[in-house]
Design a protein around this motif. Structure first.
Motif, PDB file in Angstrom:
ATOM      1  N   LEU A 133     -10.726  11.617 -12.541  1.00 45.61           N
ATOM      2  CA  LEU A 133     -11.271  11.452 -11.195  1.00 45.61           C
ATOM      3  C   LEU A 133     -11.608  12.799 -10.561  1.00 45.61           C
ATOM      4  O   LEU A 133     -12.564  12.912  -9.784  1.00 45.61           O
ATOM      5  CB  LEU A 133     -10.280  10.681 -10.330  1.00 45.61           C
ATOM      6  N   ARG A 134     -10.840  13.846 -10.899  1.00 44.27           N
ATOM      7  CA  ARG A 134     -11.165  15.182 -10.392  1.00 44.27           C
ATOM      8  C   ARG A 134     -12.451  15.700 -11.029  1.00 44.27           C
ATOM      9  O   ARG A 134     -13.288  16.306 -10.354  1.00 44.27           O
ATOM     10  CB  ARG A 134     -10.006  16.135 -10.664  1.00 44.27           C
TER      11      ARG A 134
ATOM     12  N   LEU B 286      -0.274  -0.522  -4.657  1.00 44.43           N
ATOM     13  CA  LEU B 286      -1.502   0.276  -4.683  1.00 44.43           C
ATOM     14  C   LEU B 286      -1.168   1.707  -4.288  1.00 44.43           C
ATOM     15  O   LEU B 286      -0.516   1.932  -3.266  1.00 44.43           O
ATOM     16  CB  LEU B 286      -2.537  -0.290  -3.714  1.00 44.43           C
ATOM     17  N   THR B 287      -1.598   2.671  -5.074  1.00 41.40           N
ATOM     18  CA  THR B 287      -1.381   4.078  -4.732  1.00 41.40           C
ATOM     19  C   THR B 287      -2.301   4.955  -5.559  1.00 41.40           C
ATOM     20  O   THR B 287      -2.654   4.619  -6.687  1.00 41.40           O
ATOM     21  CB  THR B 287       0.088   4.499  -4.983  1.00 41.40           C
ATOM     22  N   ALA B 288      -2.693   6.085  -4.968  1.00 42.34           N
ATOM     23  CA  ALA B 288      -3.464   7.078  -5.719  1.00 42.34           C
ATOM     24  C   ALA B 288      -2.535   8.007  -6.489  1.00 42.34           C
ATOM     25  O   ALA B 288      -2.986   8.781  -7.332  1.00 42.34           O
ATOM     26  CB  ALA B 288      -4.345   7.889  -4.767  1.00 42.34           C
ATOM     27  N   THR B 289      -1.231   7.951  -6.195  1.00 50.06           N
ATOM     28  CA  THR B 289      -0.254   8.841  -6.838  1.00 50.06           C
ATOM     29  C   THR B 289       0.924   8.003  -7.339  1.00 50.06           C
ATOM     30  O   THR B 289       1.948   7.900  -6.658  1.00 50.06           O
ATOM     31  CB  THR B 289       0.251   9.907  -5.846  1.00 50.06           C
TER      32      THR B 289
ATOM     33  N   HIS C   2       4.089   4.356  -3.770  1.00 46.99           N
ATOM     34  CA  HIS C   2       5.064   5.347  -4.235  1.00 46.99           C
ATOM     35  C   HIS C   2       6.236   5.478  -3.267  1.00 46.99           C
ATOM     36  O   HIS C   2       7.251   6.081  -3.612  1.00 46.99           O
ATOM     37  CB  HIS C   2       4.393   6.711  -4.450  1.00 46.99           C
TER      38      HIS C   2
ATOM     39  N   LEU D 161      -6.007  10.959 -13.208  1.00 49.70           N
ATOM     40  CA  LEU D 161      -6.184  11.931 -12.127  1.00 49.70           C
ATOM     41  C   LEU D 161      -7.161  13.030 -12.524  1.00 49.70           C
ATOM     42  O   LEU D 161      -8.029  13.431 -11.740  1.00 49.70           O
ATOM     43  CB  LEU D 161      -4.838  12.543 -11.738  1.00 49.70           C
TER      44      LEU D 161
ATOM     45  N   ASP E 270       0.854  -1.190   0.000  1.00 53.26           N
ATOM     46  CA  ASP E 270       0.000   0.000   0.000  1.00 53.26           C
ATOM     47  C   ASP E 270       0.893   1.244   0.000  1.00 53.26           C
ATOM     48  O   ASP E 270       2.049   1.191   0.419  1.00 53.26           O
ATOM     49  CB  ASP E 270      -0.906  -0.015   1.228  1.00 53.26           C
ATOM     50  N   GLU E 271       0.343   2.371  -0.472  1.00 56.01           N
ATOM     51  CA  GLU E 271       1.136   3.609  -0.611  1.00 56.01           C
ATOM     52  C   GLU E 271       2.438   3.297  -1.362  1.00 56.01           C
ATOM     53  O   GLU E 271       3.546   3.607  -0.921  1.00 56.01           O
ATOM     54  CB  GLU E 271       1.434   4.223   0.762  1.00 56.01           C
TER      55      GLU E 271
ATOM     56  N   LEU F 289     -11.615  12.986  -6.728  1.00 60.21           N
ATOM     57  CA  LEU F 289     -10.437  13.673  -6.210  1.00 60.21           C
ATOM     58  C   LEU F 289     -10.645  15.181  -6.298  1.00 60.21           C
ATOM     59  O   LEU F 289     -11.468  15.653  -7.071  1.00 60.21           O
ATOM     60  CB  LEU F 289      -9.180  13.278  -7.006  1.00 60.21           C
TER      61      LEU F 289
END
Length: 230
Positions: free
Chosen positions: A140-141, A102-105, A71, A137, A68-69, A146
């Protein structure tokens, strides 16, 4: 998810093994189980030959490693732990155990070399749902999942330094040590400035404030309530 998708044939029990902080539960026999671990705990474990042997034994039964996370996964601590768990890095190498991040960034700022290192860590395989288009990104914004960010720097006038041990910890883990974050979170002048900024914002705004620690977040919440703000 396990109930619906995980049990093949007769219903099986999914065992959860906790391996972070004060928890040291590791399976003798893996069977159907998941180890939930922190990178700090894993890295601490492999510093001894006994701990490294223990993780190497478990590695033989691991079906998949999920980070997870992800990056943060280029830090040296991750390299040492993942190699102990049987993950191989470098050109032309293959590991028998799948590695999923897994990461959003999925990037490391705007530094090209850092982003290349992150991509290579996961064999340059970026999995993006097809319905998010070429710029996930932005998509999603636009959907309101986001946020669009208006970034401003808040000057507190405070300076904090890491000691030699904290510098070493930062270089090893790739993130600020808890001891340093506690020091920042307990600074009264910085907290007064943060509190002032929060109170000046509209009281009908939904505001999300990230503290330096759980202790810091609770302290800010108490200070806000004393000033009549939820």
């Amino acid at each position: 998810i396990w109930v619906d998708r995980g049990g093949k044939g007769p219903r099986k029990i999914l065992r959860i093994f906790r391996f972070w902080g004060g928890h040291r539960a590791l399976p003798e026999v893996f069977a159907d189980g998941v180890i939930v671990a922190s990178i700090q705990k894993l890295n601490e474990t492999i510093q001894s030959d006994e701990g490294k042997d223990e993780l190497s034994r478990i590695a033989e039964d691991i079906a998949v490693i999920v980070v997870d996370e992800a990056h943060h996964a280029v830090a040296s601590s991750y390299s040492a732990v993942l190699e102990t768990l049987g993950i191989r890095f470098g050109r032309g190498t293959r590991s028998t155990t799948p590695l999923l991040g897994l990461t959003a960034t999925p990037y490391r700022g705007v530094i090209e070399e850092e982003n290349r290192r992150l991509a290579l860590r996961f064999h340059s395989q970026l999995l993006v749902p097809g319905n998010l288009g070429d710029d996930p990104l932005h998509t999603l914004r636009e959907r309101g999942v986001l946020s669009f960010i208006d970034h401003q720097i808040l000057q507190t006038g405070r300076t904090f330094r890491l000691d030699d041990e904290e510098v070493q910890r930062f270089q090893q883990m790739g993130q600020l040590p808890e001891s340093f974050l506690r020091k920042v979170g307990r600074d009264p002048q910085r907290n007064a400035r943060l509190l002032q900024e929060l109170l000046e914002m509209s009281d009908d705004w939904p505001i999300l404030c990230f503290g330096c620690s759980l202790e810091h977040a609770r302290a800010l919440a108490v200070l806000l309530r004393r000033r009549g703000r939820n």
